[in-house]
Design a protein around this motif. Structure first.
Motif, short mmCIF file in Angstrom:
data_model
loop_
_atom_site.label_atom_id
_atom_site.label_comp_id
_atom_site.label_asym_id
_atom_site.label_seq_id
_atom_site.Cartn_x
_atom_site.Cartn_y
_atom_site.Cartn_z
N PHE A 293 0.81 -1.21 0.00
CA PHE A 293 0.00 0.00 0.00
C PHE A 293 0.85 1.27 0.00
CE2 PHE A 293 -3.39 -2.64 2.36
CZ PHE A 293 -3.78 -3.20 1.15
N SER A 294 2.10 1.17 0.41
CA SER A 294 2.96 2.36 0.43
C SER A 294 3.61 2.60 -0.93
CB SER A 294 4.05 2.21 1.50
OG SER A 294 4.89 1.11 1.20
N ARG A 295 3.66 1.58 -1.77
CA ARG A 295 4.25 1.74 -3.11
C ARG A 295 3.32 1.06 -4.12
NH1 ARG A 295 8.25 -0.69 -6.48
NH2 ARG A 295 8.37 -2.51 -5.13
N PRO A 296 2.30 1.78 -4.59
CA PRO A 296 1.28 1.14 -5.43
C PRO A 296 1.60 1.09 -6.93
CG PRO A 296 0.61 3.37 -4.93
CD PRO A 296 1.92 3.16 -4.22
N ILE A 297 2.74 1.65 -7.35
CA ILE A 297 3.08 1.66 -8.77
C ILE A 297 4.40 0.93 -8.99
CG2 ILE A 297 3.51 3.06 -10.81
CD1 ILE A 297 1.95 5.30 -9.58
N GLY A 298 4.38 -0.04 -9.91
CA GLY A 298 5.60 -0.74 -10.29
C GLY A 298 5.97 -0.40 -11.72
N PHE A 299 7.25 -0.17 -11.97
CA PHE A 299 7.72 0.17 -13.31
C PHE A 299 8.58 -0.97 -13.86
CE2 PHE A 299 6.72 4.22 -11.40
CZ PHE A 299 6.15 4.94 -12.45
N TYR A 300 8.27 -1.37 -15.06
CA TYR A 300 9.03 -2.44 -15.70
C TYR A 300 10.39 -1.90 -16.13
CZ TYR A 300 10.03 -6.41 -18.73
OH TYR A 300 10.59 -7.52 -19.29
N ASP A 301 11.44 -2.66 -15.83
CA ASP A 301 12.78 -2.24 -16.23
C ASP A 301 13.55 -3.42 -16.81
OD1 ASP A 301 13.72 -3.78 -14.09
OD2 ASP A 301 13.79 -2.07 -12.74
N GLU A 302 14.78 -3.17 -17.20
CA GLU A 302 15.57 -4.19 -17.86
C GLU A 302 15.89 -5.37 -16.96
OE1 GLU A 302 16.43 -4.75 -21.07
OE2 GLU A 302 14.97 -3.14 -21.32
N SER A 303 16.01 -5.12 -15.65
CA SER A 303 16.29 -6.24 -14.75
C SER A 303 15.12 -7.23 -14.76
CB SER A 303 16.55 -5.73 -13.33
OG SER A 303 15.39 -5.14 -12.78
N MET A 304 13.89 -6.70 -14.83
CA MET A 304 12.73 -7.58 -14.93
C MET A 304 12.74 -8.34 -16.25
SD MET A 304 9.64 -5.25 -13.42
CE MET A 304 9.80 -4.42 -11.83
N HIS A 305 13.15 -7.63 -17.31
CA HIS A 305 13.22 -8.27 -18.62
C HIS A 305 14.25 -9.40 -18.60
CE1 HIS A 305 13.16 -8.89 -22.86
NE2 HIS A 305 14.37 -8.39 -23.06
N GLU A 306 15.40 -9.14 -17.99
CA GLU A 306 16.43 -10.17 -17.90
C GLU A 306 15.96 -11.35 -17.06
OE1 GLU A 306 19.77 -8.10 -16.36
OE2 GLU A 306 20.06 -6.89 -18.16
N ALA A 307 15.26 -11.06 -15.96
CA ALA A 307 14.73 -12.13 -15.12
C ALA A 307 13.68 -12.94 -15.89
CB ALA A 307 14.12 -11.55 -13.85
N GLU A 308 12.88 -12.24 -16.68
CA GLU A 308 11.85 -12.91 -17.49
C GLU A 308 12.51 -13.84 -18.51
OE1 GLU A 308 8.01 -11.50 -20.20
OE2 GLU A 308 9.70 -10.15 -19.89
N LEU A 309 13.56 -13.37 -19.15
CA LEU A 309 14.27 -14.20 -20.13
C LEU A 309 14.91 -15.40 -19.46
CD1 LEU A 309 16.00 -11.47 -22.35
CD2 LEU A 309 14.02 -12.89 -22.94
N LEU A 310 15.51 -15.17 -18.27
CA LEU A 310 16.14 -16.27 -17.54
C LEU A 310 15.11 -17.32 -17.15
CD1 LEU A 310 18.57 -17.58 -16.18
CD2 LEU A 310 18.12 -16.16 -14.16
N GLU A 311 13.97 -16.87 -16.63
CA GLU A 311 12.93 -17.83 -16.24
C GLU A 311 12.49 -18.67 -17.43
OE1 GLU A 311 9.68 -15.95 -14.28
OE2 GLU A 311 10.81 -15.53 -12.44
N ALA A 312 12.29 -18.01 -18.58
CA ALA A 312 11.87 -18.74 -19.78
C ALA A 312 12.94 -19.75 -20.18
CB ALA A 312 11.61 -17.75 -20.92
#
Length: 572
Positions: A293-312
């Motif tokens: 509730f203190s941080r209601p907005i998340g921004f997609y960044d390259e680290s998420m993209h890299e994690a997404e690629l690694l998971e795949a």
């Protein structure tokens, strides 16, 4: 829009028209012209018109509106009607002798005009019929492309219009935004479905206002999930605050913040990937702040993209890794410290992945992933088989009997064939059930606990020894502890580390050990690294210690050498 708002149904004999005209003679003229072909509702004031629209909006096919009313000006009534999502679909034809008012009327949403004095009856009838039929055609299209509750696009048309926005604004940075309601199902349960529907309608209304002023398109994609595709902006904190305030004020009539929204933003999208994947990334960003509730907005960044690629990549590599035995089982010893000199009593099997291209992959990267997508049962089965075969090997080749503990995840406990598989593995390797220790995390007992406790009780009844792993991580209650089927408590590693930090405070740790002793349960401490920690834990009454003080986890070949130097009891 609701199905009931599609204007004309063939089973109906007449369409319904609301005539809003304060002059009696003009009302009678229109009535005479239209009454044979239409069902008429008559209003002589703006207030009467408001009431008729409110009560009959789902059956009205047309509004004929005079501008000069005694109480409410026709332009104000037109503006009010077109600004309400429930009424905005009703076509309005303005009755006026003032040609200067036409621009204002058109800008507010009027479809056509009938001048005063009225033209020949056949002209009036033709204009009315044409307006209604055009509106019905538009309603049919609207019904197929719009969400019935909020009036926003449905997902399929949304993606189409988002692609058009790309085509027409090729050099414009665009953002993909996902908006979701935290714990929407609980709001439905607590306050009722109509309350939940009002939340969704208000989100839809405000979201539409936002995209209409800044450009872009919006849709309701799922129950409480909304998508927005728009030119790039940087004021999402302000946007979400405005949206949240509007929703809470609309559904509650006051400023309480009961409805909490979260947002995921994929800013400056890569247009080389398809539109669906852009919003997958916005969803990933939104999930990073779920329940925060203190941080209601998340921004997609390259680290998420890299994690997404690694998971795949890890998921794709998994079947081959099992076939080629890329997963290696390491063993970390556990020492009984109750005697004067520590004695090797068992070991824990820990998994490592030696990936052909990624190298040694940390379990912290792949175990949560496999728990999430269901692959963990297959991986755990592999570890159980490897550990059981290793116990058998040590018995046969070294004459040493050393029990090994293996992890059983919460996902595993819901597998119908779990017990049969464990019996098969121990039977195949000629092991007693006590030689394959089962570590089950404390958190596994918290949800659907009755079913899980019954499964664990059956395993224990067959002779398997159960260790509760990560005890002290904050889930179980004390009254549960007296009834759970367990044989030992394994203190959470982070709990141990916190107790021995710079400002050492071991009082809670000691209380946990005494608590276990009061239930006649031995305690196991993992993550122990120093002689001081060993001494302190032993003084407190801890029974078994595991950690780098004795040894790091070792591959099977190195662990055999360790075994020969620290021989436990021999095979009988």
């Amino acid at each position: 829009m609701p199905v009931s708002q599609v204007r004309f149904r063939p089973a109906e004999k007449k369409r319904r028209i609301l005539i809003v005209e304060d002059e009696l003679i003009n009302r009678e003229i229109l009535k005479t012209i239209l009454q044979d072909d239409y069902e008429l509702v008559l209003a002589g004031t703006g207030t009467e018109a408001q009431n008729a629209i409110h009560e009959q909006f789902d059956t009205l096919s047309l509004i004929l509106l005079d501008l000069n009313l005694p109480d409410i000006h026709g332009l104000d009534l037109l503006r009010e009607t077109k600004s309400d999502i429930r009424y905005a679909h009703i076509p309005v034809v303005v009755l006026t002798a003032d040609s200067d008012a036409e621009v204002d009327c058109l800008s507010l949403g009027a479809i056509d005009f009938i001048p005063k004095p009225y033209p020949r009856p056949e002209v009036v009838l033709a204009r009315v019929l044409r307006t209604i039929e055009l509106s019905e055609d538009r309603d049919i299209l609207r019904w197929t492309e719009r969400d019935q509750l909020t009036g926003l696009y449905n997902k399929e048309f949304f993606y189409h219009y988002a692609a058009q926005l790309d085509a027409h604004q090729k050099d414009c940075l665009t953002d993909a935004i996902l908006i979701d309601v935290n714990s929407f199902h609980m709001l439905n349960e607590r306050y009722g479905k109509s309350f939940g529907d009002e939340i969704l309608r208000s989100i839809g209304k405000k979201t539409l206002e936002i995209v209409e002023t800044t450009g872009g398109v919006a849709c309701r994609s799922e129950s409480d999930t909304f998508l927005v595709y728009c030119p790039h902006r940087t004021d999402y904190d302000s946007v979400l605050k405005q949206l949240s305030a509007f929703v809470n004020e609309t559904v509650l009539g006051r400023g309480e913040n009961i409805v909490r929204l979260r947002m995921g933003v994929y800013a400056g999208v890569n247009r080389e990937i398809d539109i669906e994947r852009r919003f997958d990334r916005a969803k990933i960003a939104a999930n990073t702040v779920k329940g925060n509730f203190s941080r209601p907005i998340g921004f997609y960044d390259e680290s998420m993209h890299e994690a997404e690629l690694l998971e795949a990549q890890l998921i794709e590599s998994f079947p081959r890794a099992i076939r080629e035995r890329q997963f290696e089982v390491y063993y970390q010893p556990k020492f009984d410290v109750r005697a004067e000199n520590p004695v090797l009593s068992s070991a824990e099997a820990l998994i490592r992945w030696r990936h052909p291209t990624l190298g040694l992959v940390s379990p912290a990267k792949f175990i949560p992933l496999f728990e999430k997508n269901g692959l963990i049962y297959r991986l755990d089965s592999y570890v159980w088989s490897e550990a059981a075969a290793q116990i058998r090997c040590w018995k046969d080749q070294l004459g040493i009997c050393l029990p090994v503990s293996v992890n059983v995840s919460r996902v595993d406990l819901f597998e119908p064939k779990l017990i049969d598989l464990l019996l098969e593995i121990t039977g195949k390797n000629g092991l007693s059930h006590e030689e394959l220790l089962l570590e089950i995390t404390e958190s596994a007992y918290t949800e659907d606990s009755e079913q899980i406790v019954e499964k664990v009780r059956r395993l224990r009844g067959l002779g398997f020894r159960i260790e509760m792993d990560d005890f002290g991580s904050g889930y179980s209650s004390l009254n549960m502890l007296s009834t759970l089927p367990i044989d030992a408590l394994k203190l959470d590693m982070q709990f141990i580390r916190n107790a021995f930090r710079e400002k050492k405070d071991t009082r809670l740790l000691e209380a946990m050990i005494q608590l276990a002793r009061s239930f006649e349960l031995p305690t196991i401490a993992e993550g122990v690294e120093t002689a001081e920690q060993v001494s302190t834990l032993k003084t407190m009454g801890c029974d078994i210690i595991q950690g780098y003080y004795f040894s790091r986890p070792l591959p099977a070949a190195e662990f055999e050498e360790f075994l020969m130097k620290n021989k436990p009891r021999s095979v009988e």
